[in-house]
Scaffold this active site. Structure first.
Site, PDB file in Angstrom:
ATOM      1  N   GLU A   5      -6.356  -2.671  -6.393  1.00  0.00           N
ATOM      2  CA  GLU A   5      -5.893  -3.170  -7.684  1.00  0.00           C
ATOM      3  C   GLU A   5      -5.681  -4.677  -7.592  1.00  0.00           C
ATOM      4  O   GLU A   5      -5.069  -5.172  -6.639  1.00  0.00           O
ATOM      5  CB  GLU A   5      -4.591  -2.479  -8.099  1.00  0.00           C
ATOM      6  CG  GLU A   5      -4.129  -2.871  -9.491  1.00  0.00           C
ATOM      7  CD  GLU A   5      -2.845  -2.171  -9.909  1.00  0.00           C
ATOM      8  OE1 GLU A   5      -2.500  -2.243 -11.106  1.00  0.00           O
ATOM      9  OE2 GLU A   5      -2.185  -1.564  -9.043  1.00  0.00           O
ATOM     10  N   GLN A   8       4.272  -1.540   7.907  1.00  0.00           N
ATOM     11  CA  GLN A   8       2.823  -1.356   7.876  1.00  0.00           C
ATOM     12  C   GLN A   8       2.389  -0.230   6.940  1.00  0.00           C
ATOM     13  O   GLN A   8       3.144   0.684   6.632  1.00  0.00           O
ATOM     14  CB  GLN A   8       2.270  -1.055   9.274  1.00  0.00           C
ATOM     15  CG  GLN A   8       2.783   0.220   9.889  1.00  0.00           C
ATOM     16  CD  GLN A   8       2.214   0.470  11.276  1.00  0.00           C
ATOM     17  OE1 GLN A   8       1.555   1.482  11.515  1.00  0.00           O
ATOM     18  NE2 GLN A   8       2.483  -0.449  12.192  1.00  0.00           N
TER      19      GLN A   8
END
Length: 487
Positions: free
Chosen positions: A285, A114
């Site tokens: 991004e 995670q």
């Protein structure tokens, strides 16, 4: 909180932010009396101003990361500031083929599970990541007694997502939401979803919501003014990233859906990526995926209802795949050794005059492209980085600005500091938390929470060499004390 860069006619600024996971521990400690007691860690990012026509305007650029020699061009200064990994000539690339020694890896088969970010309004963030970015909400953990809730999302491969009879008309759905609509059949918040989450062999994005933050703008007495998205001086977290098959088409779809951009694909010299904002201002991004990827994953998870990797030799069709978390590091020798001890492998390293980039992944999620090698020449960088872009699972990108390792006073902000909270932590699954922490303890970086610290036993938060929090979680999960969904 978005960083303000002062520019005069620069064609664009590209900041990359990297995200990690949050810390549910502080709410169980003695200082939980604070209004927003759940303390998580924040992100860091990278920036790039690529227009060659504006080198003379460098004096108007307000650098937010390091003070740099005036002899550097604006382009190279920006690279160093934010570690942008553009596909330009002159960089040096090293492909790493040998996994870390088994004796170097901590016990318990550690895998990266995670990355945590704090969010202010789940009604905005969850639809953004599911309906727009194509992720699937696989689980939630709700703690009304502590006034916070955790949302766990991941990218599930469409190739492994059989449709129900009433879902055959996939054309009626948007491409970005197809995976989320068709794959996952468990109900978030149930024990079955918990079992899946804590046994998955992929990586989830954990979004942490503290009750009431969505209404802070209407409460004059509230001191909450949004989360810190990184990108300011000495911030460590940079960005998260998604890969896509068609950058231009995908970004057009994002813009049509109301997503705003820091950099669009047709801006500046770097045309193979873009940077968008999520609802909290984190930088996302968007990277052009070079070719249809395949996988040779070597492990399976017995309790998993839906695999987080595509089946062997099959292409996946997801419009977007969660592909990256970026953090800045001070000393690569220390940081890489630390993450290799957590079962990660350096897939690729790239070295420039002022900074270096290291791309790591858990060894259980490697694809067929990850072990390919290229000659180190002027044209090899595009192919090498394309190999990373072709993999399905996320990579951890570590950005090192040269010289920081020699500055005894230098330290990145880790996202847990008061007033700079946004990015929270990264987390790893292990078979035995206590045994794993015994091995981590010997490294000497310390713990934010020991396995038996606080009221939640069997869960730990270690520090990495830069002070980022690293959650150590038992594979299969523990009794968290959350309010379960019963169906």
């Amino acid at each position: 909180m978005v960083v303000s860069f002062k520019l005069l006619n620069l064609s664009f600024i590209c900041l990359q932010l990297l995200l990690l996971n949050a810390d549910i521990v502080s709410c169980f400690t003695a200082n939980s009396h604070k209004k927003h007691a759940v303390t998580f860690m924040e992100p860091t990012l990278r920036c790039s101003s690529r227009s060659s026509n504006h080198h003379k305007e460098t004096s108007s650029f307000k650098y937010s990361y390091l003070t740099l020699p005036s002899s550097l061009s604006l382009f190279s200064k920006t690279q160093r500031i934010l570690g942008l990994h553009g596909l330009y000539a002159g960089s040096q690339t090293e492909i790493q083929e040998t996994p870390p020694s088994p004796n170097h890896i901590i016990p318990g088969r550690p895998t990266w599970q995670q990355t945590m970010l704090r969010i202010s309004d789940p009604q905005k963030s969850i639809p953004f990541y599911t309906d727009i970015m194509g992720m699937t909400l696989i689980d939630t953990l709700d703690f009304p007694q502590y006034k916070f809730k955790l949302f766990f999302l991941t990218t599930l491969p469409e190739v492994c997502a059989p449709l129900d009879d009433d879902e055959e008309e996939a054309g009626a759905r948007t491409a970005t939401a197809a995976a989320a609509a068709a794959t996952y059949k468990l109900t978030p918040g149930t024990q079955e979803a918990h079992d899946y989450l804590w046994s998955m062999d992929g990586t989830a994005l954990e979004l942490t919501y503290n009750y009431g933050t969505e209404n802070s703008g209407d409460d004059e007495s509230s001191s909450f003014d949004g989360y810190h998205a990184g990108n300011e001086e000495k911030d460590g977290f940079g960005h998260i990233a998604f890969n896509t098959n068609d950058l231009l088409v995908s970004c057009d779809a994002l813009e049509a859906a109301g997503v705003t951009f820091k950099k669009k694909p047709n801006e500046g010299r770097m045309r193979n990526l873009a940077f968008a904002y999520d609802p909290d201002g984190y930088w996302i991004e968007i990277i052009q995926r070079p070719s249809p990827p395949t996988t040779t994953s070597t492990t399976t998870t017995a309790t998993a209802r839906t695999s987080t990797s595509p089946k062997n030799t099959k292409e996946f069709q997801n419009t977007f795949t969660f592909s990256q978390t970026m953090l800045r590091i001070k000393d690569p020798k220390k940081s890489i050794s630390f993450y290799e001890s957590l079962g990660m492998k350096v897939l690729l390293s790239r070295h420039f005059d002022d900074f270096s980039l290291y791309f790591l992944a858990s060894s259980t999620t490697l694809t067929t492209h990850d072990d390919s090698t290229k000659d180190d020449d002027d044209d090899g960088d595009d192919d090498d980085i394309s190999n990373l872009g072709s993999r399905f699972g996320p990579i951890l990108e570590l950005t090192h600005n040269h010289g920081t390792e020699n500055d005894t006073e230098f330290k990145h902000y880790n996202g847990n500091e008061e007033g700079r909270q946004g990015f929270g932590h990264v987390g790893f699954l292990v078979d035995d938390v206590y045994e794993a922490c015994d091995a981590i303890r010997s490294m000497g970086y310390g713990f934010k929470k020991e396995p038996d610290g606080g009221s939640m036993k069997g869960l730990a938060f270690a520090y990495d060499p830069d002070g980022y929090a690293v959650e150590i979680i038992k594979r299969g999960g523990i009794e968290f004390g959350d309010e379960r969904v019963v169906i």
